[in-house]
Design a protein around this motif. Structure first.
Motif, PDB file in Angstrom:
ATOM      1  N   UNK A 176      48.063  21.870  50.628  1.00 28.52           N
ATOM      2  CA  UNK A 176      49.042  22.953  50.704  1.00 28.52           C
ATOM      3  C   UNK A 176      48.542  24.188  50.991  1.00 28.52           C
ATOM      4  N   UNK A 177      47.220  24.511  50.157  1.00 32.57           N
ATOM      5  CA  UNK A 177      46.828  25.809  50.619  1.00 32.57           C
ATOM      6  C   UNK A 177      46.296  25.918  51.990  1.00 32.57           C
ATOM      7  N   UNK A 212      53.984  28.322  50.671  1.00 31.52           N
ATOM      8  CA  UNK A 212      54.510  28.572  51.965  1.00 31.52           C
ATOM      9  C   UNK A 212      54.929  29.626  52.243  1.00 31.52           C
ATOM     10  N   UNK A 213      55.511  30.354  51.298  1.00 29.10           N
ATOM     11  CA  UNK A 213      56.105  31.647  51.615  1.00 29.10           C
ATOM     12  C   UNK A 213      55.129  32.814  51.491  1.00 29.10           C
ATOM     13  N   UNK A 214      53.930  32.701  50.993  1.00 32.20           N
ATOM     14  CA  UNK A 214      53.048  33.730  50.627  1.00 32.20           C
ATOM     15  C   UNK A 214      52.386  34.199  52.211  1.00 32.20           C
ATOM     16  N   UNK A 215      52.341  35.690  52.133  1.00 33.17           N
ATOM     17  CA  UNK A 215      51.768  36.312  53.195  1.00 33.17           C
ATOM     18  C   UNK A 215      50.311  36.508  52.999  1.00 33.17           C
ATOM     19  N   UNK A 216      49.905  36.214  51.626  1.00 30.40           N
ATOM     20  CA  UNK A 216      48.318  36.097  50.987  1.00 30.40           C
ATOM     21  C   UNK A 216      48.472  35.134  50.202  1.00 30.40           C
ATOM     22  N   UNK A 217      47.508  34.622  49.988  1.00 30.12           N
ATOM     23  CA  UNK A 217      46.936  33.431  49.055  1.00 30.12           C
ATOM     24  C   UNK A 217      45.649  34.056  48.559  1.00 30.12           C
ATOM     25  N   UNK A 218      45.815  34.209  47.011  1.00 31.28           N
ATOM     26  CA  UNK A 218      44.785  35.068  46.245  1.00 31.28           C
ATOM     27  C   UNK A 218      43.963  33.884  45.286  1.00 31.28           C
ATOM     28  N   UNK A 219      42.846  33.833  45.232  1.00 29.77           N
ATOM     29  CA  UNK A 219      42.170  33.060  44.134  1.00 29.77           C
ATOM     30  C   UNK A 219      41.674  34.330  43.261  1.00 29.77           C
ATOM     31  N   UNK A 260      48.995  34.013  43.720  1.00 30.44           N
ATOM     32  CA  UNK A 260      47.696  34.215  43.195  1.00 30.44           C
ATOM     33  C   UNK A 260      47.267  33.119  42.160  1.00 30.44           C
ATOM     34  N   UNK A 261      46.154  32.394  42.373  1.00 28.93           N
ATOM     35  CA  UNK A 261      46.078  31.244  41.567  1.00 28.93           C
ATOM     36  C   UNK A 261      45.012  32.045  40.458  1.00 28.93           C
ATOM     37  N   UNK A 262      45.582  31.617  39.055  1.00 31.82           N
ATOM     38  CA  UNK A 262      44.740  32.342  38.230  1.00 31.82           C
ATOM     39  C   UNK A 262      44.825  31.539  36.792  1.00 31.82           C
ATOM     40  N   UNK A 263      43.745  31.964  35.877  1.00 23.87           N
ATOM     41  CA  UNK A 263      43.607  30.982  34.807  1.00 23.87           C
ATOM     42  C   UNK A 263      43.676  32.286  33.573  1.00 23.87           C
ATOM     43  N   UNK A 264      42.343  32.390  33.378  1.00 25.23           N
ATOM     44  CA  UNK A 264      41.982  33.427  32.023  1.00 25.23           C
ATOM     45  C   UNK A 264      41.960  34.755  32.308  1.00 25.23           C
TER      46      UNK A 264
END
Lengths: 308, 308
Positions: A211-212, A183-190, A5-9
């Protein structure tokens, strides 16, 4: 399901907490470090720490940052002896930032400091800084160039924004841990964080978008807009600075070519274009139940994309 | 009367507080920095801070160090995330040490940091570090070479002491402020602190003994022995390491050639040699009244030496 999960605030941090409830240690959060600031003798990582405190359950939800029932005795005393006090930090919050500074001064990595702190405070998921290099987000405003924290705190996030600059971004690169998690993720979330100043710096790290894109996992973005509004923070000023509509469609335009699908709020007046598979739900994360409900919805939708 | 007082630990700090009651801003304390330690990301100056907190009235008299009613939330939290916690420091105590570290990192002088802190917490007298250079007292013990704080805290001050070494002393020199205070003083006092590890490092700074000897003021030492005992701290172990009797006479032998007179406890079994003018009084500083009484006695005796 392993999730990156890409996350900030706050929005991304709350979703991280909800997803941790569902999959625990299978969650890795890739956190923005463009907000980092060295001040008062400590190294503050606002986004990684915010995420960590949401994961540990220690976050002061009312204030929106720092730890519940923290005290401010150190900063009060530093102000007494002459230190600047525009940047507020609770005592236990400061402790982690002081530990981080010493960890780095001793030759340690930001990634390992974040992991150590997250372990120490009881987070189950992993929190990864987006890179080891110092990237510092600067805000170009009608009243001049500002450090992000200066703009948000000293300027109260009020001046018009003309754009942002990411000092040091050219020398940055995703860490081995970040690349491994993607690489290992089954799902990439923003996550539903500010697309410009929270997610933007992560995606601007040279090699991150590649990479994503090259990861096998579907990429799913969650819009930060709830009923056409942002719940917290000056997102609109930054969206407008980039000439994007302050809607899910505006967010989608920033992630064009990167995402496979979006989750938007059912009340959003301006959904993504038709070529972006989208589900609409209530994206308001009201309390623990609300966080878990959105997490479940996002994970279920992601699962369908994996099978596809 | 302008007074320059050489001081280290509790005895000298308590006398400083008593003298400040009598002459206020006319008191300048020249403090040992051989105990200084960089730890936990901060710069701790145990003796200057102890003196400052006695002068500001904030000292925790029962504990003997730190501030009354201070909390320890930062160190507790740092320990949770993995920092060493053998060295204890309260939150408000740490604040000054963190401020000092930043002040130095920004190119500031230790002398100015100490002055800023003393002003900030309300001390009337001036507290001067003995020098700007890093001098670190090492203890040679039966179990090896120790940093002073390690010996006092980790070893509990128990192992036999064979001697001390003052790392960095050869490169040290009295600051302009210290030399000015000695020149301007009507009386120079050596406080009732440990003659070896508190006063010793001050006198070992190259040029310090000469500056004291060439000052016009009489030099008066107050013995740390009360009724033949030290009130606090491992003074005897260090006196014995140097082969000195653990009495006023032993103290006098360390200051031979430097002092014009001494104030010793009336119960001391072994007074200084006849060639050292001496008055005997009760040197126990019991409460504020006791500190002021001894201060008054010392100042009155010093006055007679000025006239002489």
């Amino acid at each position: 399901m392993r999730v990156a999960l890409l996350a900030g605030g706050t929005g991304g941090a709350k979703l991280a907490a909800g997803i941790q409830e569902e999959i625990g240690a299978d969650l890795t959060v890739i956190a923005n470090t463009g907000d980092d600031i060295e001040t008062l003798g400590v190294h503050v990582s606002p986004d990684p720490d915010l995420i960590t405190y949401w994961l540990s359950g220690e976050i002061d939800e009312d204030r929106g940052w720092g730890l519940r029932e923290d005290t401010f005795r150190v900063l009060e005393r530093m102000a007494e002896v002459g230190a600047p006090n525009w940047f507020s930090l609770g005592d236990r919050d400061l402790a982690a930032c002081l530990y981080r500074r010493e960890f780095l001064a001793a030759g340690g990595r930001l990634t390992d400091a974040a992991a150590q702190i997250a372990r120490g405070v009881g987070a189950t998921a992993t929190v990864l800084p987006m890179c080891e290099e110092a990237v510092r987000t600067k805000v170009l405003t009608e009243v001049g160039r500002r450090d992000l924290q200066e703009y948000l705190i000293l300027d109260g996030g009020k001046p018009e924004v003309h754009g942002i600059e990411l000092d040091g971004i050219a020398e940055a690169e995703p860490t081995a841990e970040v690349l491994g998690a993607l690489r290992a993720a089954d799902a990439i979330l923003i996550g539903p964080s500010n697309p410009v100043i929270s997610i933007g710096p992560i995606l601007a790290v040279p090699g991150m978008r590649e990479a994503i894109a090259s990861a096998h996992a579907p990429v799913l973005a969650v819009s930060p807009y709830v009923g056409g509004q942002v719940v917290k923070g000056p997102t609109n000023k930054f969206m407008e600075a980039l000439g994007r509509p302050t809607t899910a469609a505006g967010v989608a335009s920033l992630y064009a070519g990167l995402i496979d699908a979006m989750v938007v709020d059912e009340g959003d007046p301006d959904p993504p274009p038709a070529d972006v598979p989208t589900i609409a739900t209530s994206t308001l994360m009201d309390g623990a139940a609300g966080r878990v409900r959105l997490a479940r919805t996002v994970l279920d939708y992601a699962a369908t994309l994996i099978d596809a």
